[in-house]
Each structure stands twice: as structure tokens, then as C-alpha cells.
Design a protein around this motif. Structure first.
Motif, mmCIF file in Angstrom:
data_model
loop_
_atom_site.group_PDB
_atom_site.id
_atom_site.type_symbol
_atom_site.label_atom_id
_atom_site.label_comp_id
_atom_site.label_asym_id
_atom_site.label_seq_id
_atom_site.Cartn_x
_atom_site.Cartn_y
_atom_site.Cartn_z
ATOM 1 N N PRO A 90 -9.689 -4.009 -6.573
ATOM 2 C CA PRO A 90 -9.801 -4.998 -7.661
ATOM 3 C C PRO A 90 -9.607 -6.140 -7.522
ATOM 4 C CG PRO A 90 -9.253 -2.987 -8.538
ATOM 5 C CD PRO A 90 -8.797 -2.994 -6.930
ATOM 6 N N ALA A 91 -10.336 -7.454 -7.629
ATOM 7 C CA ALA A 91 -9.862 -8.684 -7.478
ATOM 8 C C ALA A 91 -8.457 -8.950 -8.146
ATOM 9 C CB ALA A 91 -10.852 -9.674 -7.973
ATOM 10 N N ASP A 92 -8.480 -8.627 -9.338
ATOM 11 C CA ASP A 92 -7.258 -8.719 -10.306
ATOM 12 C C ASP A 92 -5.724 -8.128 -9.585
ATOM 13 O OD1 ASP A 92 -7.477 -6.130 -11.212
ATOM 14 O OD2 ASP A 92 -8.090 -6.837 -13.138
ATOM 15 N N SER A 93 -5.919 -7.328 -8.782
ATOM 16 C CA SER A 93 -4.898 -6.485 -8.073
ATOM 17 C C SER A 93 -4.232 -7.235 -7.185
ATOM 18 C CB SER A 93 -5.070 -5.023 -7.630
ATOM 19 O OG SER A 93 -6.039 -5.479 -6.195
ATOM 20 N N VAL A 94 -4.711 -8.420 -6.823
ATOM 21 C CA VAL A 94 -4.171 -9.434 -6.006
ATOM 22 C C VAL A 94 -3.735 -10.593 -6.697
ATOM 23 C CG1 VAL A 94 -4.362 -10.700 -3.696
ATOM 24 C CG2 VAL A 94 -5.318 -8.608 -3.939
ATOM 25 N N PRO A 95 -2.544 -11.183 -6.927
ATOM 26 C CA PRO A 95 -2.469 -12.481 -7.521
ATOM 27 C C PRO A 95 -2.919 -13.836 -6.810
ATOM 28 C CG PRO A 95 -0.342 -11.705 -6.665
ATOM 29 C CD PRO A 95 -1.198 -10.571 -6.075
ATOM 30 N N HIS A 126 0.989 -1.228 -0.180
ATOM 31 C CA HIS A 126 -0.054 -0.099 0.196
ATOM 32 C C HIS A 126 0.999 1.236 -0.060
ATOM 33 C CE1 HIS A 126 0.770 -1.123 4.225
ATOM 34 N NE2 HIS A 126 0.753 0.195 4.303
ATOM 35 N N ALA A 127 2.228 1.057 0.560
ATOM 36 C CA ALA A 127 3.046 2.192 0.416
ATOM 37 C C ALA A 127 3.314 2.841 -0.833
ATOM 38 C CB ALA A 127 4.306 2.080 1.594
ATOM 39 N N PHE A 128 3.346 1.731 -1.861
ATOM 40 C CA PHE A 128 3.718 2.150 -3.132
ATOM 41 C C PHE A 128 2.647 2.014 -4.123
ATOM 42 C CE2 PHE A 128 7.065 -0.133 -0.725
ATOM 43 C CZ PHE A 128 7.923 0.502 -0.643
ATOM 44 N N GLY A 129 1.580 1.861 -3.874
ATOM 45 C CA GLY A 129 0.202 1.785 -4.768
ATOM 46 C C GLY A 129 -0.067 0.617 -5.393
ATOM 47 N N GLY A 130 0.721 -0.607 -5.217
ATOM 48 C CA GLY A 130 0.235 -1.703 -5.646
ATOM 49 C C GLY A 130 1.370 -2.689 -5.722
ATOM 50 N N LEU A 131 1.200 -3.955 -6.047
ATOM 51 C CA LEU A 131 2.091 -5.166 -5.976
ATOM 52 C C LEU A 131 3.420 -4.644 -7.267
ATOM 53 C CD1 LEU A 131 3.346 -7.669 -5.574
ATOM 54 C CD2 LEU A 131 1.961 -8.578 -7.247
ATOM 55 N N GLU A 132 3.250 -4.246 -8.354
ATOM 56 C CA GLU A 132 4.110 -3.900 -9.266
ATOM 57 C C GLU A 132 5.015 -2.728 -9.220
ATOM 58 O OE1 GLU A 132 4.987 -5.730 -11.954
ATOM 59 O OE2 GLU A 132 3.544 -7.113 -11.569
ATOM 60 N N ASP A 133 4.234 -1.587 -8.512
ATOM 61 C CA ASP A 133 5.177 -0.697 -8.003
ATOM 62 C C ASP A 133 6.032 -0.841 -6.931
ATOM 63 O OD1 ASP A 133 4.040 1.172 -10.024
ATOM 64 O OD2 ASP A 133 2.405 1.968 -8.907
ATOM 65 N N MET A 134 5.645 -1.755 -5.873
ATOM 66 C CA MET A 134 6.496 -2.312 -4.744
ATOM 67 C C MET A 134 7.706 -2.860 -5.344
ATOM 68 S SD MET A 134 6.967 -5.175 -2.981
ATOM 69 C CE MET A 134 5.417 -6.317 -2.864
ATOM 70 N N LEU A 135 7.365 -3.613 -6.550
ATOM 71 C CA LEU A 135 8.490 -4.825 -6.789
ATOM 72 C C LEU A 135 9.484 -3.766 -7.675
ATOM 73 C CD1 LEU A 135 6.814 -7.809 -7.992
ATOM 74 C CD2 LEU A 135 8.167 -7.511 -6.108
ATOM 75 N N VAL A 136 8.960 -2.848 -8.110
ATOM 76 C CA VAL A 136 9.874 -1.653 -8.760
ATOM 77 C C VAL A 136 10.778 -1.014 -7.769
ATOM 78 C CG1 VAL A 136 10.128 0.608 -9.981
ATOM 79 C CG2 VAL A 136 8.581 -1.311 -11.000
ATOM 80 N N ALA A 137 10.294 -0.591 -6.730
ATOM 81 C CA ALA A 137 10.990 -0.032 -5.489
ATOM 82 C C ALA A 137 12.006 -0.839 -5.107
ATOM 83 C CB ALA A 137 9.687 0.456 -4.497
ATOM 84 N N ILE A 172 10.092 -10.569 0.551
ATOM 85 C CA ILE A 172 9.089 -10.001 0.206
ATOM 86 C C ILE A 172 7.856 -10.895 0.878
ATOM 87 C CG2 ILE A 172 7.591 -9.105 -1.493
ATOM 88 C CD1 ILE A 172 10.147 -8.395 -3.297
ATOM 89 N N GLY A 173 6.755 -10.034 1.705
ATOM 90 C CA GLY A 173 5.496 -10.736 2.084
ATOM 91 C C GLY A 173 4.382 -9.923 1.303
ATOM 92 N N GLU A 174 3.505 -10.652 0.434
ATOM 93 C CA GLU A 174 2.478 -10.141 0.030
ATOM 94 C C GLU A 174 1.192 -10.889 0.160
ATOM 95 O OE1 GLU A 174 0.318 -7.920 -2.532
ATOM 96 O OE2 GLU A 174 2.123 -7.258 -1.538
ATOM 97 N N MET A 175 0.118 -10.479 -0.101
ATOM 98 C CA MET A 175 -1.267 -10.843 -0.064
ATOM 99 C C MET A 175 -1.481 -11.832 -1.343
ATOM 100 S SD MET A 175 -3.955 -7.875 0.940
ATOM 101 C CE MET A 175 -3.546 -6.890 -0.502
#
Length: 250
Positions: free
Chosen positions: A156-161, A112-123, A136-139
Motif C-alpha cells: 500500500p502507498a501509505d506503508s512507505v513514508p 520485510h523481515a518484521f512485517g513493516g516499518l513500525e514492527d521493524m522499529l519496535v524490534a 537504519i536504512g529504509e524506503m
């Protein structure tokens, strides 16, 4: 009471701040292998338990914990464990903070600090030195989610893998899992009932005003209802130790 105050109280008895048991945390951290003199950073560190375990296991490592609202308990436990001279706690936005490259990058439950999974992985990649490790721990979804589960999350459902989708996301960012753990239902229940129970105990025993008491009880009830009414047995959590395997410069 603001959100950070509620968060701090909710984690009084479960400072790991994720549905992960203490022995599983130690096992995951045990897969990290930083060299002497390594630097570690925890992005969205919360209570700081993950970073402190890294420092306890690797005495020649120093660390930085980043969070927009750091609880006083993180610094207190650092002092109790004799780690004060090896860690810095910085209260700032993890999405914009930068201090060079690190040998180990942790980010557990902080997408949530980065806006989503992909942005977090970029960071994570931006902070990780070539050849470094990440934790990394993730929903994840345990299966196909019902309509109630994404609604309870407000996502959205597709924002969580699912689990396989999470591993594919790691691969897209040049990260290869070496070890992983999927939280059990027991770990989830321990975490969730500790979260709500800590708030209830504080409200009944320690709240300084009636307004604080009511706010804490309301937060506990809403959180419990969300867990029991839409997320339990559907929302999962996976924690991975990852190696940087991205190709270097030609």
C-alpha cells in the motif's frame, strides 16, 4: 533456483545490498561511536557489509549478523578481513531471535523481515541498550507516488513514508537522528543495474543448466522492468544514524 540463490548472485558486485555507495557507507558508519567492548547486531544482515564495516572501524567491538538465509560470501569476506573471531553469523528469523541488548543495532533494507516499518522499529528498540545507537536504512517516497509505484512494490502507498514521515516514525520510538543520507539517483542506478547485470553475467557465463540460465535471466528482466517501469525517480532510500533518547525508568 530459490529466492536466496538469486539474491546472492544479484549482489556479487554490490555486496552492500542497498542503494548506498561504499564511501557513503563508510561515512554513515563513521558516525557511530561504540565504546571499547561494545556489541553490535545487524538484523537482516544480508551480505554483512554494514556490520563488517563497523568491526573494521571499531577494533574493540564484536558483532552478530542475523538473516534467514546467509550467503557464504559473508563468512568468506569476514575471513579475508581478519574478522572471524569477532563476528557470529546466525541463520534464523530476525523477527524472533533474541540475545539481550546491544550497543549498536543495524537494520538496513530489512523491514520485510518484521512485517513493516513500525514492527521493524519496535524490534530495533527491543535489542538496543539504553543510550545506544542504531543505523537504519529504509524506503521512502521521493514525492507523491503514482499508482504504478506502490503496485510495483506490492505494498500500500501509505506503508512507505516520505522523508519527514520516516523521521517522525523514529521519534515515536525514542530515536533521534544524528546523521542521515538520502540515496542519489546515481546510487540507485548503480545498485539496480549491478543487481540485474550480475544475474545476466552469471546466466550467460556460469549457469550450470539451461533451466538455471533461464530463471536467472527471467529474474533480471522482471527486476529491471519493475525498476524502470514504476519505481525509478519515485522510490527513495534514506539511511540514518540514530541515538536512543527515550526516557529511562523513573
Amino acid at each position: 533456483m530459490d529466492r536466496s540463490e538469486i539474491f546472492d548472485i544479484a549482489h556479487l558486485r554490490h555486496p552492500i545490498a542497498a542503494p548506498v555507495a561504499p564511501d557513503r557507507l563508510r561515512e554513515l558508519v563513521g558516525w557511530l561511536s561504540p565504546a571499547a567492548g561494545a556489541r553490535a547486531v545487524d538484523l537482516g544482515c544480508g551480505e554483512g557489509e554494514w556490520l563488517q564495516q563497523v568491526l573494521l572501524d571499531h577494533p574493540a567491538t564484536t558483532g552478530v549478523g542475523i538473516d534467514h538465509a546467509l550467503p557464504a560470501s559473508a563468512a568468506r569476506r569476514t575471513g579475508e578481513r581478519g574478522l572471524t573471531d569477532r563476528v557470529r553469523w546466525i541463520e534464523t528469523d530476525a523477527a524472533t531471535w533474541n540475545d539481550g541488548l546491544f550497543d549498536v543495532v543495524l537494520c538496513v533494507g530489512a523491514r520485510h523481515a518484521f512485517g513493516g516499518l513500525e514492527d521493524m522499529l519496535v524490534a530495533v528498540r527491543q535489542h538496543l541498550r539504553p543510550g545506544g545507537q542504531a543505523l537504519i536504512g529504509e524506503m521512502i517516497w521521493e514525492g507523491t507516488p503514482s499508482e504504478a509505484a506502490p503496485a510495483a512494490l506490492g505494498l500500500p502507498a501509505d506503508s512507505v513514508p516520505d522523508l519527514a514521515g520516516l523521521v517522525r516514525a523514529f521519534h515515536r520510538h525514542g530515536l533521534e537522528p544524528s546523521f542521515g543520507h538520502v540515496s542519489t539517483l546515481t546510487e540507485w542506478d548503480d545498485y539496480e543495474f549491478s543487481w540485474t547485470g550480475s544475474l545476466v553475467d552469471w546466466a550467460v557465463r556460469s549457469a550450470p543448466t539451461a533451466e538455471d540460465r533461464d530463471q536467472a535471466l527471467t529474474a533480471a528482466r522482471e527486476h529491471r522492468d519493475t525498476w524502470l517501469g514504476g519505481l525509478r525517480r519515485e522510490l527513495g532510500f534514506a539511511t540514518f544514524v540514530l541515538h536512543d533518547v527515550a526516557p529511562g525508568p523513573v
